[in-house]
Design a protein around this motif. Structure first.
Motif, short mmCIF file in Angstrom:
data_model
loop_
_atom_site.label_atom_id
_atom_site.label_comp_id
_atom_site.label_asym_id
_atom_site.label_seq_id
_atom_site.Cartn_x
_atom_site.Cartn_y
_atom_site.Cartn_z
N VAL A 1 -14.87 -1.87 24.95
CA VAL A 1 -16.16 -1.40 25.47
C VAL A 1 -16.37 0.07 25.08
CG1 VAL A 1 -17.50 -0.96 27.58
CG2 VAL A 1 -16.22 -3.11 27.32
N ARG A 2 -15.29 0.82 25.09
CA ARG A 2 -15.38 2.23 24.70
C ARG A 2 -15.86 2.34 23.24
NH1 ARG A 2 -10.65 6.95 25.04
NH2 ARG A 2 -12.06 8.64 24.44
N TYR B 1 -21.76 0.23 31.35
CA TYR B 1 -20.35 -0.13 31.40
C TYR B 1 -19.41 1.07 31.22
CZ TYR B 1 -22.59 -4.59 31.10
OH TYR B 1 -23.39 -5.65 31.36
N ARG C 1 -11.02 -0.63 26.28
CA ARG C 1 -11.00 0.13 25.03
C ARG C 1 -12.00 -0.43 24.01
NH1 ARG C 1 -6.02 1.04 22.08
NH2 ARG C 1 -5.45 -1.09 22.61
N LEU D 1 -18.85 3.73 33.28
CA LEU D 1 -18.02 4.06 34.45
C LEU D 1 -16.90 3.04 34.67
CD1 LEU D 1 -20.18 5.54 37.36
CD2 LEU D 1 -18.20 6.57 36.28
N PRO D 2 -17.21 1.73 34.65
CA PRO D 2 -16.09 0.79 34.79
C PRO D 2 -15.03 0.93 33.68
CG PRO D 2 -18.19 -0.39 34.75
CD PRO D 2 -18.51 1.05 34.70
N ALA D 3 -15.46 1.19 32.45
CA ALA D 3 -14.46 1.37 31.38
C ALA D 3 -13.62 2.61 31.65
CB ALA D 3 -15.16 1.49 30.02
N TYR E 1 -12.94 3.89 34.54
CA TYR E 1 -12.02 3.67 35.66
C TYR E 1 -10.93 2.65 35.35
CZ TYR E 1 -13.72 7.34 38.42
OH TYR E 1 -13.99 8.62 38.84
N VAL E 2 -10.85 2.21 34.10
CA VAL E 2 -9.65 1.54 33.60
C VAL E 2 -8.85 2.53 32.75
CG1 VAL E 2 -8.77 -0.30 32.12
CG2 VAL E 2 -10.73 -0.73 33.62
#
Lengths: 495, 95
Positions: free
Chosen positions: A387-388, A308, A385, A310-312, A314-315
């Protein structure tokens, strides 16, 4: 003696200090290499007058016996760094003509230590890209080729000009910046070494902002030792960047013993990704064996939220970019569009930004605008954030189990041809950062070390990820890997 | 979640980037590709997880609220595309 521009920083330092070489001679050798390397399009603003002045000052300092390690060493500076009186345009048309009235803290630190600036280096526009193809200056070109095939290859991105310049011996080292892999990926694709330090090690002041919570400066060099020397000078606490950390900067070079006996190296299972070329997998295995042979203990670890990252990213990165890049409005600096009769301030903003920003930058600003807009903020930005937080926690748990460093591939492939990804979905290009982006999200230090050549004769890199603030230990592990890999290949000169 | 051309136009407006009407369908499609990629985040259980505000656990330093580097109007205006009489000049804002 070898040509002076081919020296490492450590070698040049010793020759300068012993008086066998002058900074002037070294700088002239680099300037002439730069002049002869137009085909690489690495240097986009050359500063020979500044370089020779600085070299002369450095020679005086060396003679006086007051010479820090970088005194007299010719470097290239990524165009993202504001350098006083010298064009600094982040490879964007919107900053055309911009000459900062101030110096970035990192370049000031380098200059205070006597470093010499040869010029500014090509990059992806606003550091948004993984191939140097979004630059307003045109592509930088990798000095490496696939054997006798003369296809022009990417040096990676965003610090593509820095990587090409170091690999081609145009300078002894270069500055880069890394938001999602922009130091480590180009280093891997060009057979060079680069470290992104812990978030907060280097001041971001005067470095044109892309995504402020992810951006970090770092060195790109020919060897691990050179990265240690250069990083030492770049790091500092800076009151002008409230996120720069007030911690003592250890002596990175002094920590380079090459002894990693008893260290624990983690191998994250989630980094085995479907569709990755066998050669990447093979070099990763080889690297694992090398560290084991050097006396480290190797353990399998799990970083469950890797998928997750890369998707996080790209937000979060576009969200921050949309905010940071709001300042380019045609009022205070750079480009302003020609206006038609009756155009007001809104038309000025809209036309200026449409003309000044390239396609990828526009796309990311708009994606960022969307994920921050009313009604979507929670669904996208806040979720990313959270997920980060989980991604960072994965690393914390691995380190809590006693892991000292984590070994992964640096990139999912070797250098690809310029233009080859032209028709690909942007998401395909984003996958270049699949192994590096987690490190930015978690704020950790990560270093890319050349580990070997693929079947086509192109360099491949491995990444080591360290504990926060333990760059010294991380660089020492990188040295052990570099020594074991024994990578000495250089691109055959065609330019 | 699918983005149509109206939404694309609204986002471009919010971002203050002029996009020609004939470019909007392509832009909307690009947004949809990227957002489709981002949708994966919905698989993650984030119940009770705090959104990250600072990647390094530190308190921001405080300083005296005083001017540190003032009095440099000429430097600030030096890069302006249009500066007049000590000000940034822009098209008429108020009718």
């Amino acid at each position: 003696m070898t040509e002076l521009n081919k020296l490492t920083i450590a070698e040049a330092r010793d020759l300068l200090r012993s008086g066998d070489v002058t900074s002037k001679a070294l700088t002239e050798a680099c300037l002439s290499a730069v002049e002869g390397a137009g085909a690489l399009n690495a240097f986009v603003h050359k500063t020979p007058e500044i370089a020779l002045q600085q070299a002369e000052a450095a020679d005086a300092r060396l003679k006086a016996g007051d010479a820090p390690a970088l005194c007299g060493i010719p470097l290239g500076i990524k165009d993202l760094y504001c350098t006083k009186g010298v064009p600094s345009q982040a490879a964007s048309s919107i900053l055309e003509g911009f000459k900062p009235e101030y110096e970035s803290t990192v370049t000031q630190n380098l200059f205070d230590d006597g470093a010499v600036m040869l010029g500014k280096l090509n990059m992806d526009e606003f550091a948004m890209g993984s191939s140097n193809e979004t630059s307003a200056y045109g592509n930088a070109v990798n000095p490496w080729r696939r054997g006798n095939d003369d296809t022009a290859l990417t040096p990676g991105g965003s610090s593509g000009g820095s990587a090409a310049a170091v690999a081609a011996d145009l300078c002894l080292g270069a500055t880069g910046t890394d938001t999602g892999g922009s130091i480590r990926q180009p280093c891997a694709l060009t057979g060079t070494v680069g470290i992104k330090p812990t978030y907060g090690r280097c001041s971001r002041w005067g470095i044109i902002a892309f995504a402020s919570s992810l951006d970090q400066a770092g060195p790109m060099t020919k060897t691990v030792r050179d990265s240690a020397i250069m990083l030492q000078s770049m790091c500092s606490h800076d009151a002008k960047d409230s996120t720069s950390t007030d911690l003592p900067v250890p002596d990175f070079e002094a920590a380079l013993t090459g002894d990693i006996r008893g260290k624990t190296i983690g191998i994250p299972r989630e980094y085995r990704i479907d569709g990755i070329p066998d050669e990447i997998d093979a070099i990763w295995k080889r690297g694992t064996e090398m560290l084991k042979d050097a006396g480290a203990k190797v353990v399998d670890i799990s970083l469950p939220h890797t998928k997750y990252a890369l998707p996080a990213y790209y937000v979060i990165a576009p969200a921050e970019a949309s905010s940071n890049l709001a300042r380019y409005d045609g009022v205070r600096y750079g480009h302003r569009a020609k206006l038609a009769q009756g155009d007001g301030i809104t038309e000025m903003y809209e036309k200026t930004r449409a003309e000044g920003f390239g396609h990828e930058v526009q796309r990311r600003i708009m994606v960022g605008t969307y994920v921050l807009s009313a009604g979507f903020y929670d669904a996208y930005y806040n979720r990313a954030r959270k997920v980060r937080t989980l991604i960072k926690r994965d690393f914390e748990e691995a380190f809590a189990q006693g892991v000292d460093a984590i070994l992964t591939p640096a990139t999912p492939s070797a250098a690809f041809g310029l233009g080859e990804m032209k028709d690909a979905d942007p998401v395909q290009m984003y996958l270049n950062d699949v192994f590096t982006v987690t490190v930015n999200l978690a704020g950790l230090p990560g270093v890319s070390v050349p580990a070997g050549l693929d079947k086509q004769g192109l360099p491949l890199g491995l990444q080591l990820i360290g504990r926060p603030w333990e760059e010294a230990d991380l660089l020492n592990t990188a040295l052990a890997l570099e020594t074991a890999a024994g990578f000495v290949d250089k691109p055959a000169k065609w330019w | 979640m699918s983005i149509d051309t109206d939404t694309a136009a609204r986002v471009a407006k919010l971002a203050r980037i002029k996009v020609e009407p004939d470019q909007l369908p392509a832009l909307a499609e690009e947004f949809n590709n990227i957002l489709g990629f981002i949708e994966q985040l919905n698989e993650v259980d984030v119940e009770g997880v705090e959104p990250m505000t600072s990647v390094t656990p530190q308190r921001l330093k405080r300083r005296e609220d005083v001017v540190t580097e003032g009095d440099q109007q000429d430097k600030i205006l030096a890069n302006a595309p249009d500066a007049r009489e000590g000000f940034f000049a822009v098209p008429k804002v108020v009718e």
